[in-house]
Write a protein that holds these residues in place. Structure first.
Motif, PDB file in Angstrom:
ATOM      1  N   GLN A  74       0.774  -1.070   0.040  1.00  0.00           N
ATOM      2  CA  GLN A  74      -0.044  -0.046   0.075  1.00  0.00           C
ATOM      3  C   GLN A  74       0.682   1.446   0.064  1.00  0.00           C
ATOM      4  N   SER A  75       0.198   2.304  -0.446  1.00  0.00           N
ATOM      5  CA  SER A  75       0.775   3.617  -0.399  1.00  0.00           C
ATOM      6  C   SER A  75      -0.263   5.021  -0.442  1.00  0.00           C
ATOM      7  N   ARG A  76      -0.672   5.284   0.676  1.00  0.00           N
ATOM      8  CA  ARG A  76      -1.500   6.598   0.873  1.00  0.00           C
ATOM      9  C   ARG A  76      -1.190   7.738  -0.028  1.00  0.00           C
ATOM     10  N   ARG A  91      -1.585   2.797   4.109  1.00  0.00           N
ATOM     11  CA  ARG A  91      -0.359   2.709   4.728  1.00  0.00           C
ATOM     12  C   ARG A  91       0.686   2.942   3.569  1.00  0.00           C
ATOM     13  N   GLU A  92       2.184   3.382   4.270  1.00  0.00           N
ATOM     14  CA  GLU A  92       3.181   3.411   3.244  1.00  0.00           C
ATOM     15  C   GLU A  92       3.867   2.120   3.522  1.00  0.00           C
ATOM     16  N   ASP A  93       3.897   1.065   2.674  1.00  0.00           N
ATOM     17  CA  ASP A  93       4.563  -0.183   2.873  1.00  0.00           C
ATOM     18  C   ASP A  93       5.770  -0.049   2.062  1.00  0.00           C
ATOM     19  N   LEU A  94       6.265   0.835   1.242  1.00  0.00           N
ATOM     20  CA  LEU A  94       7.316   0.861   0.167  1.00  0.00           C
ATOM     21  C   LEU A  94       8.280   2.158   0.499  1.00  0.00           C
ATOM     22  N   VAL A  95       9.739   1.959   0.692  1.00  0.00           N
ATOM     23  CA  VAL A  95      10.499   3.021   0.956  1.00  0.00           C
ATOM     24  C   VAL A  95      11.558   2.760  -0.306  1.00  0.00           C
TER      25      VAL A  95
END
Length: 146
Positions: free
Chosen positions: A105-107, A114-118
Motif C-alpha cells: 500500500q501507499s496512501r 499505509r506506506e509499505d514501500l521505501v
C-alpha cells in the motif's frame, strides 16, 4: 465405544502423557519450537537476479510476499540493466493496475492506507544495482541503490 471416541480419548492421553514427560524431564520447549521453526521456514539468504525496468515491480512484490509482508527478513539484490526510470509512482501504478493495493500500500499514490514501500533515492535510473529488503521493525519494503 465408537471408533471416533476411542481415537479422541487416545489423542488426549498422548497429549497428557507428553506434558507429564515435559515436566518431569524439564525439556526446553522453546528451544524445540525455535529449532522446528527454523527447519520449516524457508532460508531467506542473499539472492541475485538480472532484470529490466518493467520487471522491478513484480520482483519487488514477490520479495514482499516471500518475507510475509514485512514479518520476516528477506533480501534480493538485482541488477537493473536497462529501461525507464523507477519511481514510487511507477511502482504503484503497476500495483494498482493489477489490484495489489490490499497487499502493498501507499496512501500517497491512492493505493491503500499505509506506506509499505521505501524507495531510496526517489528516482532510480538504470543501469544500477538495487537491494530489495524487508524491514521487520517498520513492516516496510525497502528498495535502495547499492
Amino acid at each position: 465405544m465408537e471408533t471416533i471416541e476411542l481415537i479422541t480419548y487416545l489423542a488426549i492421553v498422548i497429549m497428557i502423557g507428553g506434558l507429564i514427560i515435559v515436566f518431569i524431564t524439564d525439556i526446553q520447549v522453546e528451544d524445540i519450537y525455535s529449532t522446528l521453526r527454523k527447519m520449516l521456514q524457508r532460508d531467506e539468504t542473499l539472492r541475485f537476479r538480472n532484470v529490466e525496468s518493467a520487471e522491478v515491480a513484480p520482483v519487488a512484490f514477490n520479495v514482499w510476499r516471500e518475507c510475509g509482508y514485512g514479518q520476516r527478513e528477506g533480501e534480493l539484490i538485482i541488477s537493473l540493466r536497462s529501461g525507464s526510470n523507477i519511481t514510487k509512482e511507477y511502482l504503484f501504478s503497476h500495483y494498482e493496475k493489477y489490484n495489489l493495493c490490499y497487499s502493498i500500500q501507499s496512501r500517497e499514490y491512492n493505493c491503500g492506507a499505509r506506506e509499505d514501500l521505501v524507495l531510496q533515492p526517489e528516482l532510480i535510473t538504470p543501469p544500477t544495482l538495487l537491494r530489495i529488503s524487508c524491514n521487520t521493525e517498520n513492516l516496510t519494503l525497502v528498495i535502495e541503490e547499492i
